[in-house]
Design a protein around this motif. Sequence first.
Motif, PDB file in Angstrom:
ATOM      1  N   ALA A  31      90.008  91.157  41.783  1.00 52.30           N
ATOM      2  CA  ALA A  31      90.328  91.488  43.086  1.00 52.30           C
ATOM      3  C   ALA A  31      91.575  91.420  43.982  1.00 52.30           C
ATOM      4  CB  ALA A  31      89.308  90.419  43.966  1.00 52.30           C
ATOM      5  N   HIS A  32      92.337  90.425  43.366  1.00 52.93           N
ATOM      6  CA  HIS A  32      93.690  90.116  43.974  1.00 52.93           C
ATOM      7  C   HIS A  32      94.618  91.234  43.605  1.00 52.93           C
ATOM      8  CE1 HIS A  32      97.576  88.222  44.350  1.00 52.93           C
ATOM      9  NE2 HIS A  32      97.184  87.865  45.512  1.00 52.93           N
ATOM     10  N   ALA A  33      94.512  91.881  42.546  1.00 59.51           N
ATOM     11  CA  ALA A  33      95.332  93.164  41.971  1.00 59.51           C
ATOM     12  C   ALA A  33      95.104  94.238  42.914  1.00 59.51           C
ATOM     13  CB  ALA A  33      95.275  93.290  40.333  1.00 59.51           C
ATOM     14  N   MET A  34      93.930  94.239  43.303  1.00 58.44           N
ATOM     15  CA  MET A  34      93.313  95.359  43.931  1.00 58.44           C
ATOM     16  C   MET A  34      93.793  95.215  45.444  1.00 58.44           C
ATOM     17  SD  MET A  34      89.524  95.919  42.587  1.00 58.44           S
ATOM     18  CE  MET A  34      88.999  96.781  43.908  1.00 58.44           C
ATOM     19  N   GLY A  35      94.679  94.095  45.871  1.00 59.50           N
ATOM     20  CA  GLY A  35      94.968  93.830  47.210  1.00 59.50           C
ATOM     21  C   GLY A  35      93.751  93.194  47.976  1.00 59.50           C
ATOM     22  N   LYS A  36      93.010  92.735  47.396  1.00 55.47           N
ATOM     23  CA  LYS A  36      91.709  92.024  48.225  1.00 55.47           C
ATOM     24  C   LYS A  36      92.187  90.799  48.429  1.00 55.47           C
ATOM     25  CE  LYS A  36      89.608  96.110  48.750  1.00 55.47           C
ATOM     26  NZ  LYS A  36      89.728  96.765  50.006  1.00 55.47           N
ATOM     27  N   ARG A  37      92.110  89.990  49.506  1.00 52.99           N
ATOM     28  CA  ARG A  37      92.344  88.796  49.764  1.00 52.99           C
ATOM     29  C   ARG A  37      90.947  88.100  50.236  1.00 52.99           C
ATOM     30  NH1 ARG A  37      95.547  90.411  47.176  1.00 52.99           N
ATOM     31  NH2 ARG A  37      97.605  90.706  47.506  1.00 52.99           N
ATOM     32  N   TYR A  38      90.734  86.991  49.796  1.00 53.39           N
ATOM     33  CA  TYR A  38      89.276  86.289  49.846  1.00 53.39           C
ATOM     34  C   TYR A  38      89.576  84.536  49.971  1.00 53.39           C
ATOM     35  CZ  TYR A  38      90.927  85.768  44.947  1.00 53.39           C
ATOM     36  OH  TYR A  38      91.716  85.514  43.881  1.00 53.39           O
ATOM     37  N   ARG A  39      88.451  84.192  50.235  1.00 53.97           N
ATOM     38  CA  ARG A  39      88.505  82.633  50.070  1.00 53.97           C
ATOM     39  C   ARG A  39      87.377  82.146  49.055  1.00 53.97           C
ATOM     40  NH1 ARG A  39      92.492  83.090  52.238  1.00 53.97           N
ATOM     41  NH2 ARG A  39      92.806  83.152  54.520  1.00 53.97           N
ATOM     42  N   LEU A  40      87.623  80.933  48.612  1.00 53.42           N
ATOM     43  CA  LEU A  40      86.794  80.361  47.528  1.00 53.42           C
ATOM     44  C   LEU A  40      85.855  79.285  48.002  1.00 53.42           C
ATOM     45  CD1 LEU A  40      89.992  79.910  44.909  1.00 53.42           C
ATOM     46  CD2 LEU A  40      87.949  81.900  45.020  1.00 53.42           C
ATOM     47  N   HIS A  41      84.677  79.272  47.368  1.00 57.26           N
ATOM     48  CA  HIS A  41      83.771  78.130  47.495  1.00 57.26           C
ATOM     49  C   HIS A  41      83.526  77.540  48.912  1.00 57.26           C
ATOM     50  CE1 HIS A  41      84.286  79.043  43.241  1.00 57.26           C
ATOM     51  NE2 HIS A  41      85.271  78.427  43.123  1.00 57.26           N
ATOM     52  N   ARG A  42      83.370  78.328  49.854  1.00 55.47           N
ATOM     53  CA  ARG A  42      83.190  77.833  51.052  1.00 55.47           C
ATOM     54  C   ARG A  42      81.926  77.024  51.214  1.00 55.47           C
ATOM     55  NH1 ARG A  42      83.910  81.963  56.001  1.00 55.47           N
ATOM     56  NH2 ARG A  42      82.377  80.968  56.662  1.00 55.47           N
ATOM     57  N   HIS A  43      82.031  75.669  51.755  1.00 55.49           N
ATOM     58  CA  HIS A  43      81.079  74.682  51.699  1.00 55.49           C
ATOM     59  C   HIS A  43      80.069  75.022  52.758  1.00 55.49           C
ATOM     60  CE1 HIS A  43      82.680  72.398  48.268  1.00 55.49           C
ATOM     61  NE2 HIS A  43      83.841  72.795  48.980  1.00 55.49           N
ATOM     62  N   ASP A  44      80.532  75.596  53.865  1.00 48.59           N
ATOM     63  CA  ASP A  44      79.804  75.829  54.979  1.00 48.59           C
ATOM     64  C   ASP A  44      78.790  77.032  54.652  1.00 48.59           C
ATOM     65  OD1 ASP A  44      81.991  77.694  55.172  1.00 48.59           O
ATOM     66  OD2 ASP A  44      81.648  78.011  57.191  1.00 48.59           O
ATOM     67  N   LEU A  45      78.539  77.873  53.749  1.00 47.02           N
ATOM     68  CA  LEU A  45      77.885  78.881  53.278  1.00 47.02           C
ATOM     69  C   LEU A  45      76.934  78.543  52.255  1.00 47.02           C
ATOM     70  CD1 LEU A  45      80.351  81.874  53.291  1.00 47.02           C
ATOM     71  CD2 LEU A  45      78.677  81.399  55.039  1.00 47.02           C
ATOM     72  N   PRO A  46      75.887  78.860  52.364  1.00 53.73           N
ATOM     73  CA  PRO A  46      74.559  78.606  51.378  1.00 53.73           C
ATOM     74  C   PRO A  46      75.102  79.158  49.973  1.00 53.73           C
ATOM     75  CG  PRO A  46      73.539  79.759  53.247  1.00 53.73           C
ATOM     76  CD  PRO A  46      75.027  79.632  53.453  1.00 53.73           C
ATOM     77  N   GLY A  47      75.035  78.223  49.110  1.00 52.77           N
ATOM     78  CA  GLY A  47      75.074  78.496  47.665  1.00 52.77           C
ATOM     79  C   GLY A  47      76.781  78.316  47.404  1.00 52.77           C
ATOM     80  N   LYS A  48      77.428  78.086  48.246  1.00 51.85           N
ATOM     81  CA  LYS A  48      79.064  77.924  48.185  1.00 51.85           C
ATOM     82  C   LYS A  48      79.662  79.021  47.239  1.00 51.85           C
ATOM     83  CE  LYS A  48      78.976  73.577  46.380  1.00 51.85           C
ATOM     84  NZ  LYS A  48      79.363  72.386  45.956  1.00 51.85           N
ATOM     85  N   PRO A  49      79.302  80.222  47.755  1.00 52.00           N
ATOM     86  CA  PRO A  49      79.847  81.306  47.003  1.00 52.00           C
ATOM     87  C   PRO A  49      81.170  81.413  46.528  1.00 52.00           C
ATOM     88  CG  PRO A  49      79.058  82.050  49.272  1.00 52.00           C
ATOM     89  CD  PRO A  49      79.328  80.416  49.081  1.00 52.00           C
ATOM     90  N   ASP A  50      81.280  82.243  45.084  1.00 50.10           N
ATOM     91  CA  ASP A  50      82.869  82.044  44.509  1.00 50.10           C
ATOM     92  C   ASP A  50      83.862  82.725  45.353  1.00 50.10           C
ATOM     93  OD1 ASP A  50      81.673  80.627  42.414  1.00 50.10           O
ATOM     94  OD2 ASP A  50      80.560  82.513  41.674  1.00 50.10           O
ATOM     95  N   LEU A  51      83.591  83.915  45.817  1.00 54.76           N
ATOM     96  CA  LEU A  51      84.588  84.726  46.586  1.00 54.76           C
ATOM     97  C   LEU A  51      84.001  85.050  47.790  1.00 54.76           C
ATOM     98  CD1 LEU A  51      85.166  85.272  43.227  1.00 54.76           C
ATOM     99  CD2 LEU A  51      86.688  87.058  44.218  1.00 54.76           C
ATOM    100  N   ILE A  52      84.922  84.861  48.809  1.00 56.33           N
ATOM    101  CA  ILE A  52      84.213  85.159  50.417  1.00 56.33           C
ATOM    102  C   ILE A  52      85.351  86.191  50.958  1.00 56.33           C
ATOM    103  CG2 ILE A  52      83.496  84.331  52.579  1.00 56.33           C
ATOM    104  CD1 ILE A  52      83.662  81.896  50.002  1.00 56.33           C
ATOM    105  N   PHE A  53      84.882  87.397  51.386  1.00 55.27           N
ATOM    106  CA  PHE A  53      85.826  88.447  52.205  1.00 55.27           C
ATOM    107  C   PHE A  53      85.399  88.246  53.631  1.00 55.27           C
ATOM    108  CE2 PHE A  53      85.415  89.162  47.558  1.00 55.27           C
ATOM    109  CZ  PHE A  53      86.609  89.686  47.118  1.00 55.27           C
ATOM    110  N   PRO A  54      85.895  87.423  54.292  1.00 57.19           N
ATOM    111  CA  PRO A  54      85.410  87.037  55.442  1.00 57.19           C
ATOM    112  C   PRO A  54      85.684  88.522  56.703  1.00 57.19           C
ATOM    113  CG  PRO A  54      86.907  85.365  55.091  1.00 57.19           C
ATOM    114  CD  PRO A  54      87.017  86.344  53.808  1.00 57.19           C
ATOM    115  N   LEU A  55      86.688  88.837  56.365  1.00 62.76           N
ATOM    116  CA  LEU A  55      86.731  90.176  57.359  1.00 62.76           C
ATOM    117  C   LEU A  55      85.967  91.427  57.032  1.00 62.76           C
ATOM    118  CD1 LEU A  55      90.515  90.464  57.796  1.00 62.76           C
ATOM    119  CD2 LEU A  55      88.995  89.484  59.325  1.00 62.76           C
TER     120      LEU A  55
END
Length: 134
Positions: A31-55
């Motif tokens: 995902a990073h190599a594709m130029g996509k930026r993400y957040r990791l393991h947000r505790h405020d979301l159900p299941g603490k997703p592995d990758l979050i693309f907020p925008l």
Amino acid sequence: MDLPPSEARSRIMRAVKSQDTAPEMIVRRMAHAMGKRYRLHRHDLPGKPDLIFPLLRKIIFVHGCFWHGHDCKRGARQPKTNAAYWIKKISRNKERDAQTQEILRSLGWDVLIIWECQTKDQDALKNMLMFFLT
């Protein structure tokens, strides 16, 4: 000195990681190599997703085939010891995963599950990511 089987099993199970696993790292690097930026393991979301693309309002979970009960060869393995416990645990994991996805979708997130076995085919994984993240 050899450990008794139950202690050896406990030691192995303690070593199993829930974050930053090899399959998750493969997806993150791609995902990073594709130029996509993400957040990791947000505790405020159900299941603490592995990758979050907020925008993009998109979430990716990278699931281990055995732990989350995938229907592939690895996920369909039956434990040899304490089978009843593991069958029940994996069943609960699957139920929890379904509920988590339902909640996230009701909150307006798109959810993609990438299975551990799917990280082996890099071309197919890249196509899956490109399709989902556009």
